[in-house]
Design a protein around this motif. Structure first.
Motif, PDB file in Angstrom:
ATOM      1  N   GLN A 170       0.441  -1.261   0.187  1.00 55.15           N
ATOM      2  CA  GLN A 170      -0.601   0.178   0.071  1.00 55.15           C
ATOM      3  C   GLN A 170       0.551   1.100  -0.100  1.00 55.15           C
ATOM      4  O   GLN A 170       0.449   2.026  -0.715  1.00 55.15           O
ATOM      5  CB  GLN A 170      -0.634  -0.258   0.925  1.00 55.15           C
ATOM      6  N   TYR A 171       2.060   1.211   0.704  1.00 55.79           N
ATOM      7  CA  TYR A 171       3.377   2.491   1.081  1.00 55.79           C
ATOM      8  C   TYR A 171       3.965   2.571  -0.645  1.00 55.79           C
ATOM      9  O   TYR A 171       3.227   3.731  -1.012  1.00 55.79           O
ATOM     10  CB  TYR A 171       3.428   2.220   1.831  1.00 55.79           C
ATOM     11  N   VAL A 172       3.763   1.653  -1.095  1.00 53.02           N
ATOM     12  CA  VAL A 172       4.692   1.555  -2.323  1.00 53.02           C
ATOM     13  C   VAL A 172       3.941   2.021  -3.327  1.00 53.02           C
ATOM     14  O   VAL A 172       4.364   2.962  -4.474  1.00 53.02           O
ATOM     15  CB  VAL A 172       5.137   0.463  -2.618  1.00 53.02           C
ATOM     16  N   SER A 173       1.846   2.076  -3.133  1.00 57.57           N
ATOM     17  CA  SER A 173       1.215   2.068  -3.862  1.00 57.57           C
ATOM     18  C   SER A 173       0.738   3.910  -4.369  1.00 57.57           C
ATOM     19  O   SER A 173       0.936   4.386  -5.551  1.00 57.57           O
ATOM     20  CB  SER A 173       0.466   1.441  -4.339  1.00 57.57           C
ATOM     21  N   LEU A 174       1.525   4.102  -3.202  1.00 56.91           N
ATOM     22  CA  LEU A 174       0.613   5.591  -2.807  1.00 56.91           C
ATOM     23  C   LEU A 174       1.859   6.371  -3.707  1.00 56.91           C
ATOM     24  O   LEU A 174       1.416   7.059  -4.710  1.00 56.91           O
ATOM     25  CB  LEU A 174       1.142   6.152  -1.706  1.00 56.91           C
ATOM     26  N   TYR A 175       2.633   6.203  -4.172  1.00 55.83           N
ATOM     27  CA  TYR A 175       3.641   6.678  -4.914  1.00 55.83           C
ATOM     28  C   TYR A 175       3.640   6.682  -6.554  1.00 55.83           C
ATOM     29  O   TYR A 175       3.791   7.021  -6.879  1.00 55.83           O
ATOM     30  CB  TYR A 175       5.379   6.763  -4.753  1.00 55.83           C
ATOM     31  N   THR A 176       3.630   5.477  -6.573  1.00 54.03           N
ATOM     32  CA  THR A 176       3.466   4.426  -7.720  1.00 54.03           C
ATOM     33  C   THR A 176       2.692   5.088  -8.641  1.00 54.03           C
ATOM     34  O   THR A 176       2.061   5.870 -10.073  1.00 54.03           O
ATOM     35  CB  THR A 176       3.761   3.313  -8.269  1.00 54.03           C
ATOM     36  N   ASP A 177       1.514   5.332  -7.878  1.00 56.70           N
ATOM     37  CA  ASP A 177      -0.455   5.956  -8.366  1.00 56.70           C
ATOM     38  C   ASP A 177       0.111   7.596  -8.460  1.00 56.70           C
ATOM     39  O   ASP A 177      -0.846   7.707 -10.126  1.00 56.70           O
ATOM     40  CB  ASP A 177      -1.437   5.611  -7.359  1.00 56.70           C
ATOM     41  N   LEU A 178       0.746   7.775  -7.675  1.00 55.96           N
ATOM     42  CA  LEU A 178       0.661   9.292  -8.103  1.00 55.96           C
ATOM     43  C   LEU A 178       2.115   9.506  -9.230  1.00 55.96           C
ATOM     44  O   LEU A 178       0.986  10.294 -10.554  1.00 55.96           O
ATOM     45  CB  LEU A 178       1.760  10.178  -7.196  1.00 55.96           C
ATOM     46  N   LEU A 179       3.122   8.808  -9.096  1.00 57.07           N
ATOM     47  CA  LEU A 179       3.514   8.742 -10.539  1.00 57.07           C
ATOM     48  C   LEU A 179       3.032   8.298 -11.549  1.00 57.07           C
ATOM     49  O   LEU A 179       3.048   8.849 -12.941  1.00 57.07           O
ATOM     50  CB  LEU A 179       5.320   8.098  -9.949  1.00 57.07           C
ATOM     51  N   GLN A 180       1.905   7.879 -11.608  1.00 55.05           N
ATOM     52  CA  GLN A 180       1.374   7.006 -12.518  1.00 55.05           C
ATOM     53  C   GLN A 180       0.395   9.069 -13.529  1.00 55.05           C
ATOM     54  O   GLN A 180       0.805   8.409 -14.338  1.00 55.05           O
ATOM     55  CB  GLN A 180       0.680   5.509 -12.706  1.00 55.05           C
ATOM     56  N   THR A 181      -0.176   8.721 -12.488  1.00 50.73           N
ATOM     57  CA  THR A 181      -0.855  10.420 -12.848  1.00 50.73           C
ATOM     58  C   THR A 181      -0.430  11.073 -13.474  1.00 50.73           C
ATOM     59  O   THR A 181       0.146  11.764 -14.332  1.00 50.73           O
ATOM     60  CB  THR A 181      -1.564  10.814 -11.760  1.00 50.73           C
ATOM     61  N   VAL A 182       1.108  12.010 -12.754  1.00 50.92           N
ATOM     62  CA  VAL A 182       2.113  12.509 -13.478  1.00 50.92           C
ATOM     63  C   VAL A 182       3.026  12.311 -14.945  1.00 50.92           C
ATOM     64  O   VAL A 182       2.844  12.694 -15.529  1.00 50.92           O
ATOM     65  CB  VAL A 182       3.081  13.126 -12.864  1.00 50.92           C
ATOM     66  N   ARG A 183       2.805  10.397 -15.031  1.00 53.36           N
ATOM     67  CA  ARG A 183       3.407  10.378 -15.722  1.00 53.36           C
ATOM     68  C   ARG A 183       2.406  10.548 -17.078  1.00 53.36           C
ATOM     69  O   ARG A 183       2.770  10.788 -18.252  1.00 53.36           O
ATOM     70  CB  ARG A 183       4.160   9.304 -16.367  1.00 53.36           C
ATOM     71  N   ASP A 184       0.783  10.258 -16.779  1.00 53.96           N
ATOM     72  CA  ASP A 184      -0.264  10.055 -18.000  1.00 53.96           C
ATOM     73  C   ASP A 184      -0.161  12.035 -18.295  1.00 53.96           C
ATOM     74  O   ASP A 184      -0.854  12.067 -19.240  1.00 53.96           O
ATOM     75  CB  ASP A 184      -0.787   9.652 -16.970  1.00 53.96           C
ATOM     76  N   ARG A 185      -0.444  12.780 -17.549  1.00 50.03           N
ATOM     77  CA  ARG A 185      -0.237  14.101 -17.987  1.00 50.03           C
ATOM     78  C   ARG A 185       1.005  14.923 -18.456  1.00 50.03           C
ATOM     79  O   ARG A 185       0.677  15.601 -18.924  1.00 50.03           O
ATOM     80  CB  ARG A 185      -0.875  15.145 -16.448  1.00 50.03           C
ATOM     81  N   GLY A 186       1.900  13.998 -19.016  1.00 46.16           N
ATOM     82  CA  GLY A 186       2.621  14.592 -19.943  1.00 46.16           C
ATOM     83  C   GLY A 186       3.685  14.987 -18.854  1.00 46.16           C
ATOM     84  O   GLY A 186       4.585  16.279 -19.408  1.00 46.16           O
ATOM     85  N   LEU A 187       3.061  14.987 -17.360  1.00 37.09           N
ATOM     86  CA  LEU A 187       4.420  16.414 -16.944  1.00 37.09           C
ATOM     87  C   LEU A 187       5.562  15.737 -16.836  1.00 37.09           C
ATOM     88  O   LEU A 187       7.065  16.708 -16.167  1.00 37.09           O
ATOM     89  CB  LEU A 187       4.611  16.139 -15.389  1.00 37.09           C
ATOM     90  N   LEU A 188       6.398  15.091 -16.813  1.00 35.02           N
ATOM     91  CA  LEU A 188       8.536  13.895 -17.308  1.00 35.02           C
ATOM     92  C   LEU A 188       8.730  15.009 -18.764  1.00 35.02           C
ATOM     93  O   LEU A 188       9.794  14.835 -18.551  1.00 35.02           O
ATOM     94  CB  LEU A 188       7.560  13.217 -16.445  1.00 35.02           C
ATOM     95  N   ARG A 189       7.674  15.024 -19.021  1.00 36.20           N
ATOM     96  CA  ARG A 189       8.120  15.469 -20.841  1.00 36.20           C
ATOM     97  C   ARG A 189       9.355  16.681 -20.628  1.00 36.20           C
ATOM     98  O   ARG A 189       9.385  17.045 -19.795  1.00 36.20           O
ATOM     99  CB  ARG A 189       7.141  15.885 -21.631  1.00 36.20           C
ATOM    100  N   ARG A 190      10.742  16.210 -21.329  1.00 34.75           N
ATOM    101  CA  ARG A 190      11.642  17.083 -21.169  1.00 34.75           C
ATOM    102  C   ARG A 190      11.409  18.387 -21.761  1.00 34.75           C
ATOM    103  O   ARG A 190      10.638  18.742 -23.146  1.00 34.75           O
ATOM    104  CB  ARG A 190      12.564  17.007 -22.220  1.00 34.75           C
ATOM    105  N   ARG A 191      11.727  19.590 -21.675  1.00 36.76           N
ATOM    106  CA  ARG A 191      11.550  21.273 -22.119  1.00 36.76           C
ATOM    107  C   ARG A 191      12.708  21.116 -22.576  1.00 36.76           C
ATOM    108  O   ARG A 191      13.293  22.537 -21.857  1.00 36.76           O
ATOM    109  CB  ARG A 191      11.182  22.089 -21.059  1.00 36.76           C
ATOM    110  N   GLN A 192      13.292  21.207 -23.365  1.00 29.87           N
ATOM    111  CA  GLN A 192      14.632  21.782 -24.372  1.00 29.87           C
ATOM    112  C   GLN A 192      14.432  23.285 -24.678  1.00 29.87           C
ATOM    113  O   GLN A 192      15.617  23.807 -24.260  1.00 29.87           O
ATOM    114  CB  GLN A 192      15.214  20.974 -25.333  1.00 29.87           C
ATOM    115  N   GLY A 193      13.524  23.366 -24.704  1.00 30.08           N
ATOM    116  CA  GLY A 193      13.665  25.066 -25.290  1.00 30.08           C
ATOM    117  C   GLY A 193      13.353  25.804 -24.193  1.00 30.08           C
ATOM    118  O   GLY A 193      14.328  27.631 -25.017  1.00 30.08           O
ATOM    119  N   TYR A 194      13.005  25.863 -23.322  1.00 33.03           N
ATOM    120  CA  TYR A 194      13.125  26.069 -22.390  1.00 33.03           C
ATOM    121  C   TYR A 194      14.720  26.247 -21.816  1.00 33.03           C
ATOM    122  O   TYR A 194      15.012  27.371 -21.697  1.00 33.03           O
ATOM    123  CB  TYR A 194      12.098  25.481 -20.676  1.00 33.03           C
ATOM    124  N   TYR A 195      15.190  25.474 -21.765  1.00 31.16           N
ATOM    125  CA  TYR A 195      16.222  25.116 -21.387  1.00 31.16           C
ATOM    126  C   TYR A 195      17.803  26.107 -22.035  1.00 31.16           C
ATOM    127  O   TYR A 195      18.629  27.039 -21.594  1.00 31.16           O
ATOM    128  CB  TYR A 195      16.565  23.909 -20.969  1.00 31.16           C
TER     129      TYR A 195
END
Length: 364
Positions: free
Chosen positions: A6-31
């Motif tokens: 359950q403890y591990v799932s708490l983070y993996t569920d959050l990570l999956q939500t963030v990944r599904d929304r494309g929030l881990l994509r690189r921002r090379q133009g910004y950098y």
């Protein structure tokens, strides 16, 4: 589902939500844009130094140079966290060039230290950031000191920001000490040559451009301002947050959230702190590009509220007051520095939250 799952799932569920929304994509133009602006500002400051020549007004440029180098340090930090490019090699080389050639610091030394911090933030026996020789972060650390050390510890909060004026010198010294250690690798020896050359060329150029008195004043002021501004960006993030006792096991989500503090503010705060004001999100997603941290913050905050996990966020000056108060009163704190419901729960059950490696990640 077991408690550990359950403890591990708490983070993996959050990570999956963030990944599904494309929030881990690189921002090379910004950098690329930011690096161009920062390096352009660096060249502009150097050009002004050459044009101004022998003048005490050079001290204004010493401050300006320090502030630009702080921004270079933030970019090196992001690149070492592999936030910029898809290629690990490109990230590593960018971090090495920014740190070694421009800042005169070792990225390998920093990465080794910073990986340990990210893996176990504020844990008494694992986080090097709470094992400093100068500052005491736990009552036990105060007790182990002699009379002079205890006198200093009782006032270390007030002395903290003045001590940051020495942080620039300390970073250069620690880098060289690491690179020149016995048994250093060939890559470390190459880095040592780069770092030492950068420092030597910079100092020689100052004393060539300016008389000794002005050059010394310029160097001292630049290092002091650099240390204060860089330290002021890192200080509010964990200091004054719970110290995890040696040996305590926490799941990844709670470990990162409960020991970190966000700083409220707008775009100016984001700029001055290099995105480190979103410390909770940065610790949960170390490779997330800096400009995305602001967007993921409400998701993380709501998720923590849903699961009863305390989410700390205060204003900048409030955070500094907390840091000063905490450091001044370390020797007066309770013997158990980790004062939170989770600790009480673990003590009552004799269990651990998530096992020794649940959800563990580092910046590499």
């Amino acid at each position: 589902m077991s408690a550990q799952q359950q403890y591990v799932s708490l983070y993996t569920d959050l990570l999956q939500t963030v990944r599904d929304r494309g929030l881990l994509r690189r921002r090379q133009g910004y950098y690329v844009t930011r690096m161009s602006i920062v390096l352009g500002a660096l060249l502009a400051v150097v050009a002004c130094m050459v044009l101004l020549g022998n003048s005490w007004h050079q001290l204004w440029l010493a401050g300006a140079l320090a502030l630009v180098l702080v921004q270079v340090a933030f970019l090196s930090h992001d690149s070492a966290h592999r936030q910029i490019f898809h290629s690990n090699a490109r990230n590593d080389w960018t971090a090495r060039i920014l740190a070694g050639c421009i800042l005169g610091m070792s990225v390998s030394w920093w990465r080794s230290k910073h990986n340990k911090h990210h893996a176990a933030p504020n844990q008494a026996d694992r986080d090097p950031d709470v094992q400093l020789k100068v500052l005491a972060f736990t009552p036990d650390a105060v007790v182990e000191r002699g009379p002079v050390g205890r006198w200093f510890a009782a006032r270390q909060g007030w002395l903290f920001f003045p001590l940051l004026t020495l942080e620039g010198v300390g970073l250069h010294a620690s880098s060289l000490t690491h690179l020149l250690r016995r048994g250093a690798s060939r890559a470390d020896r190459i880095d040592a040559a780069v770092v030492a050359s950068r420092i030597a060329v910079y100092v020689a150029a100052l004393y060539f451009l300016l008389p000794p008195g002005k050059a010394t004043a310029f160097l001292g002021l630049q290092l002091a301002v650099f240390g204060v501004f860089l330290g002021a960006a890192f200080a509010p993030n964990h200091k004054g947050m719970p110290i995890v006792p040696a040996g305590m096991k926490l799941d990844f989500l709670r470990r990162q959230v409960l020991t970190s503090r966000n700083i409220r503010g707008g775009l100016l705060t984001d700029f001055a702190m290099g995105g480190l004001n979103y410390q909770i999100e940065h610790h949960l997603f170390p490779s997330m590009p800096r400009p995305t941290l602001r967007r993921v913050r409400p998701i993380v905050r709501e998720y923590c509220e849903q699961h009863g996990i305390a989410y700390a966020e205060v204003g900048l000056f409030t955070s500094y007051r907390v840091v000063v108060d905490y450091l001044n009163n370390v020797g007066l704190r309770a013997r158990d520095p980790f004062d939170c419901p989770l600790a009480a729960e673990l003590r009552s059950t004799g269990g651990s939250a998530g096992g020794p490696s649940a959800g563990r990640r580092d910046l590499a």
